[in-house]
Scaffold this motif. Structure first.
Motif, PDB file in Angstrom:
ATOM      1  N   LYS A 174       0.847  -1.211   0.000  1.00  0.00           N
ATOM      2  CA  LYS A 174       0.000   0.000   0.000  1.00  0.00           C
ATOM      3  C   LYS A 174       0.872   1.245   0.000  1.00  0.00           C
ATOM      4  O   LYS A 174       0.595   2.218  -0.692  1.00  0.00           O
ATOM      5  CB  LYS A 174      -0.901   0.081   1.235  1.00  0.00           C
ATOM      6  N   TRP A 213       2.115   1.931  -3.443  1.00  0.00           N
ATOM      7  CA  TRP A 213       1.096   2.504  -4.329  1.00  0.00           C
ATOM      8  C   TRP A 213       0.827   3.966  -3.967  1.00  0.00           C
ATOM      9  O   TRP A 213       0.749   4.825  -4.851  1.00  0.00           O
ATOM     10  CB  TRP A 213      -0.213   1.709  -4.253  1.00  0.00           C
ATOM     11  N   TYR A 214       0.718   4.255  -2.664  1.00  0.00           N
ATOM     12  CA  TYR A 214       0.443   5.640  -2.269  1.00  0.00           C
ATOM     13  C   TYR A 214       1.563   6.577  -2.734  1.00  0.00           C
ATOM     14  O   TYR A 214       1.317   7.695  -3.169  1.00  0.00           O
ATOM     15  CB  TYR A 214       0.221   5.750  -0.754  1.00  0.00           C
ATOM     16  N   ALA A 221      -5.683  -4.418  -8.477  1.00  0.00           N
ATOM     17  CA  ALA A 221      -6.619  -4.248  -7.354  1.00  0.00           C
ATOM     18  C   ALA A 221      -6.938  -5.619  -6.771  1.00  0.00           C
ATOM     19  O   ALA A 221      -7.744  -6.354  -7.324  1.00  0.00           O
ATOM     20  CB  ALA A 221      -7.887  -3.561  -7.832  1.00  0.00           C
ATOM     21  N   GLY A 259      -6.289  -4.425  -1.450  1.00  0.00           N
ATOM     22  CA  GLY A 259      -5.811  -3.169  -2.034  1.00  0.00           C
ATOM     23  C   GLY A 259      -4.794  -3.385  -3.139  1.00  0.00           C
ATOM     24  O   GLY A 259      -4.675  -4.487  -3.679  1.00  0.00           O
ATOM     25  N   ALA A 260      -4.046  -2.314  -3.434  1.00  0.00           N
ATOM     26  CA  ALA A 260      -3.116  -2.352  -4.567  1.00  0.00           C
ATOM     27  C   ALA A 260      -1.906  -3.238  -4.283  1.00  0.00           C
ATOM     28  O   ALA A 260      -1.346  -3.195  -3.195  1.00  0.00           O
ATOM     29  CB  ALA A 260      -2.637  -0.937  -4.878  1.00  0.00           C
ATOM     30  N   VAL A 316      -5.481  -0.612   4.815  1.00  0.00           N
ATOM     31  CA  VAL A 316      -6.341  -1.333   3.863  1.00  0.00           C
ATOM     32  C   VAL A 316      -7.683  -0.600   3.746  1.00  0.00           C
ATOM     33  O   VAL A 316      -8.209  -0.394   2.647  1.00  0.00           O
ATOM     34  CB  VAL A 316      -6.551  -2.806   4.296  1.00  0.00           C
ATOM     35  N   LYS A 317      -8.210  -0.152   4.877  1.00  0.00           N
ATOM     36  CA  LYS A 317      -9.472   0.618   4.882  1.00  0.00           C
ATOM     37  C   LYS A 317      -9.311   1.900   4.055  1.00  0.00           C
ATOM     38  O   LYS A 317     -10.178   2.234   3.236  1.00  0.00           O
ATOM     39  CB  LYS A 317      -9.833   0.951   6.340  1.00  0.00           C
ATOM     40  N   MET A 349      -7.249   2.498   1.659  1.00  0.00           N
ATOM     41  CA  MET A 349      -7.141   2.113   0.246  1.00  0.00           C
ATOM     42  C   MET A 349      -8.523   1.805  -0.329  1.00  0.00           C
ATOM     43  O   MET A 349      -8.858   2.218  -1.442  1.00  0.00           O
ATOM     44  CB  MET A 349      -6.218   0.898   0.151  1.00  0.00           C
ATOM     45  N   HIS A 350      -9.346   1.094   0.452  1.00  0.00           N
ATOM     46  CA  HIS A 350     -10.681   0.710  -0.025  1.00  0.00           C
ATOM     47  C   HIS A 350     -11.572   1.929  -0.274  1.00  0.00           C
ATOM     48  O   HIS A 350     -12.537   1.844  -1.021  1.00  0.00           O
ATOM     49  CB  HIS A 350     -11.354  -0.237   0.983  1.00  0.00           C
ATOM     50  N   GLU A 393     -10.396   4.739  -1.574  1.00  0.00           N
ATOM     51  CA  GLU A 393      -9.860   5.528  -2.691  1.00  0.00           C
ATOM     52  C   GLU A 393     -10.671   5.251  -3.950  1.00  0.00           C
ATOM     53  O   GLU A 393     -11.042   4.114  -4.227  1.00  0.00           O
ATOM     54  CB  GLU A 393      -8.381   5.162  -2.956  1.00  0.00           C
ATOM     55  N   TYR A 406      -9.510   2.486  -6.158  1.00  0.00           N
ATOM     56  CA  TYR A 406      -9.857   1.121  -5.777  1.00  0.00           C
ATOM     57  C   TYR A 406     -11.333   0.836  -6.072  1.00  0.00           C
ATOM     58  O   TYR A 406     -11.669  -0.213  -6.637  1.00  0.00           O
ATOM     59  CB  TYR A 406      -9.563   0.884  -4.295  1.00  0.00           C
TER      60      TYR A 406
END
Ligand code: ZN
Length: 341
Positions: free
Chosen positions: A219, A222-223, A243, A247-248, A312-313, A315-316, A318, A321
């Motif tokens: 993550k 990716w960020y 995806a 997450g990524a 993870v939250k 990311m979800h 975004e 995603y």
């Protein structure tokens, strides 16, 4: 004919003392039914208008002729054989021992004797395969002096590590070949594995990133790429992300974490094994520029102390995603609406 140098001395051709030229010229010869051209050296007497060679010149020309033959037949030249041996730092006689050859074989191949095809293939394999060298070395352990054994082992192990990495890099680049021109997928950045390694090391060394396990690292990667795309119009690393449920995740991530320079330890949990990325003493990041570092610092400030569940939250939530179907490649254009500024 090129004059290499002139020296005043007794000329053994005319038996007078005068300036004798040492010359280089292209000669032809037939060796094992093959006609070869090679550069020969000779003395030249202007008084007698005659060429004559010293014993050393004869020997040198013989090797030059045989190297021309070797090149024409695709065989290793003497210099190439010497450099393979030098790469492993092994003596002529110990290399013969390893290969089960007569004690003077390598010495002869580095000189006037042209190796046969079978031996040539073995030397080429040895050049390309340090792992095989290590196997042969292990089998000859009892016949080699312990000091030399350790020296050879150390050198070959280093070569093996480097070759392992180049193999790994090749495999990763192959997995990325189909994305090379897709700027939506790579974020306007060609895959740069040195940057990937430096970014991972930067996170692991930062001191403020807690519990850097695999899911969190993916993550954070990716960020960093998404934020860099948002700020500067291009990603940092050129990684392409899928995806996945948590997450990524970069394409070929299993290989990426094994690149030289990335260090992790395996942590046993009840149900599975965790991979925790650990800091090292090397705090140089030659591939990263000031923009890259500014992006990494922002990501660390935002997520450094996040738990796996928290990141993870995030990311979800975004758009990148939400709008990407499961297992599809994430389009970098969604990063323009990234939650991180
Ligand atoms: Zn002369």
């Amino acid at each position: 004919m090129n004059i290499i140098r002139k020296e005043k001395r007794l000329c053994t051709c005319c038996m007078e003392e005068h300036e004798v030229s040492v010359v280089k010229y292209t000669d032809t010869a037939v060796f094992k039914d093959v006609t070869v051209e090679f550069e020969a050296v000779s003395n030249y007497c202007d008084l007698a208008d005659e060429y004559y060679e010293s014993a050393e010149m004869l020997a040198e020309n013989d090797i030059a002729m045989k190297n021309a033959y070797r090149k024409k037949m695709g065989l290793l030249t003497t210099d190439e054989i010497i450099s393979i041996r030098a790469k492993y730092g092994i003596s002529q006689s110990d290399l013969c021992l390893l290969l089960g050859w007569g004690g003077k074989t390598i010495t002869r191949y580095e000189g006037h004797q042209v190796q046969d095809n079978a031996h040539d293939s073995i030397l080429k394999k040895l050049d390309a395969d340090p792992e095989w060298f290590l196997n042969l070395l292990e089998k000859s352990r009892d016949q080699i002096c312990p000091e030399s054994f350790l020296k050879y082992q150390k050198t070959a192990t280093q070569l093996y590590e480097v070759s392992g990495d180049s193999y790994l890099r090749k495999a990763i680049r192959a997995a990325y070949a189909k994305y090379i021109d897709n700027n939506n997928y790579n974020g306007n950045m060609k895959l740069n594995l040195d940057k990937v390694i430096d970014v991972i090391r930067y996170y692991a060394n930062s001191g403020t990133v807690t519990a850097l396990y695999k899911v969190k690292l993916m993550k954070l990667l990716w960020y960093a790429d998404a934020l860099s795309f948002k700020r500067f119009g291009h990603a940092v690393t050129g990684l392409v992300y899928r995806a996945l449920p948590m997450g990524a995740v970069p394409v070929a991530y299993e290989s990426i974490i094994d690149l030289n320079g990335i260090e992790y330890e395996e942590v046993e949990f009840e149900e599975n094994t965790g991979y925790r990325f650990v800091s090292s003493d090397n705090h140089d990041y030659p591939s990263l520029n000031a923009d890259d570092i500014s992006v990494l610092e922002t990501v660390i400030a935002r997520f450094g102390k996040s738990t796996k569940a928290e990141i993870v939250k995030a990311m979800h939530d975004e758009k990148a995603y939400i709008c990407t179907a499961k297992n599809d490649i994430i389009d970098f254009n969604y990063s323009l609406e990234l939650s991180v500024k």
